[in-house]
Enzyme design. Structure first.
Site, PDB file in Angstrom:
ATOM      1  N   GLU A  37     -48.721  24.659  -1.270  1.00  0.00           N
ATOM      2  CA  GLU A  37     -48.557  25.924  -1.981  1.00  0.00           C
ATOM      3  C   GLU A  37     -49.823  26.764  -1.916  1.00  0.00           C
ATOM      4  OE1 GLU A  37     -45.452  24.660  -5.499  1.00  0.00           O
ATOM      5  OE2 GLU A  37     -47.501  23.906  -5.605  1.00  0.00           O
ATOM      6  N   ASP A 230     -35.512  24.817  -4.587  1.00  0.00           N
ATOM      7  CA  ASP A 230     -34.317  23.992  -4.713  1.00  0.00           C
ATOM      8  C   ASP A 230     -33.514  24.445  -5.920  1.00  0.00           C
ATOM      9  OD1 ASP A 230     -34.731  21.354  -2.849  1.00  0.00           O
ATOM     10  OD2 ASP A 230     -36.649  22.072  -3.646  1.00  0.00           O
TER      11      ASP A 230
END
Length: 264
Positions: A37, A230
């Site tokens: 990230e 997700d």
């Protein structure tokens, strides 16, 4: 814990009540959980340099310029405790003007899709439960029912998210609202009861609420710009997963837009 603690109401801090927050002049502090990230953010930093941290492992920090704004990117590690420790050190050592939680999250809202940019407005703990003593779901005894970002920064973050979405015809959608955090991966089995407890929740992750709580405790403004990787319990036919590097890039673009707006 006492047998019958008195519930604490959600009372905004004095700084949260101000239309334009009075903040120290310092860098933008961006918190992410994982190196994946951090990668697209670090690629955007000019003049970047690594900083020493007091942690034996799991935490890294690099400083440079992002869209004309001095920025510190800290990789905290995963989970409530890791985020709290790293955020506390980073805030005390750098006196940032704004703390931003970035990276990925799971989508909880029924109309949230993978790739959606979630702008945090309020934050609470997904698995904290003191309801037997009269507290709200997610509320920790002695703490507020929700931690809230200052409206000024929510608006700035949402505008940055919308500019990011507008950069391409099929750009990511944006949503603003409640984000949940807890030390449990939200599977489909966990997602259904979590939606019942928090019907307005948009997303779930393992760090954002802890970072929001730390920033509030130390008197620093907070914002969150995370992209959905997700779906937690997707409906039939929904795309339910995007690769981490894809959503990390979406989040990084939004943070870059926010950083650029700080120099306007």
């Amino acid at each position: 814990m006492p047998s019958s603690p008195v519930p604490s109401s959600s009372v905004p801090s004095p700084a949260a009540a101000a239309d334009v927050p009075a903040v120290p002049s310092g860098p933008l502090l961006v918190l992410v959980a994982m190196p994946e990230e951090a990668a697209p953010l670090l690629e955007r930093l000019s003049g970047r340099r690594a900083l020493e941290t007091p942690f034996t492992e799991g935490v890294t920090a690099e400083r440079g310029m992002l869209a004309g704004t001095e920025t510190l990117v800290v990789t905290t590690g995963i989970g409530i405790a890791a985020a709290t420790a790293a955020a506390t050190w980073a805030i005390l050592s750098s006196s940032p003007s704004l703390v931003v939680a970035a990276g990925s999250c799971g989508g909880l809202g029924a109309d949230v899709e993978v790739g959606t940019l979630i702008v945090g407005e309020t934050f609470t703990y997904s698995i904290a439960d003191a309801t037997a003593f009269g507290y709200a779901p997610g509320q920790v005894p002695g703490g507020p029912e929700r931690f809230s970002a200052q409206p000024t920064w929510v608006k700035a973050a949402e505008q940055a998210a919308r500019r990011t979405a507008a950069q391409s015809p099929d750009g990511p959608g944006t949503r603003r609202g409640l984000m949940l955090s807890g030390d449990a991966f939200v599977t489909a089995e966990i997602a259904a009861p979590m939606r019942e407890r928090f019907p307005s929740a948009l997303s779930a992750d393992m760090e954002t609420t802890a970072s929001a709580r730390t920033a509030e405790a130390l008197g620093v403004p907070f914002a969150a710009l995370r992209a959905v990787s997700d779906l937690c319990g997707p409906a039939a036919g929904q795309q339910f997963h995007l690769e981490l590097d894809v959503v990390a890039e979406i989040s990084a673009r939004a943070v870059e837009e926010l950083a650029g707006s700080l120099t306007d």
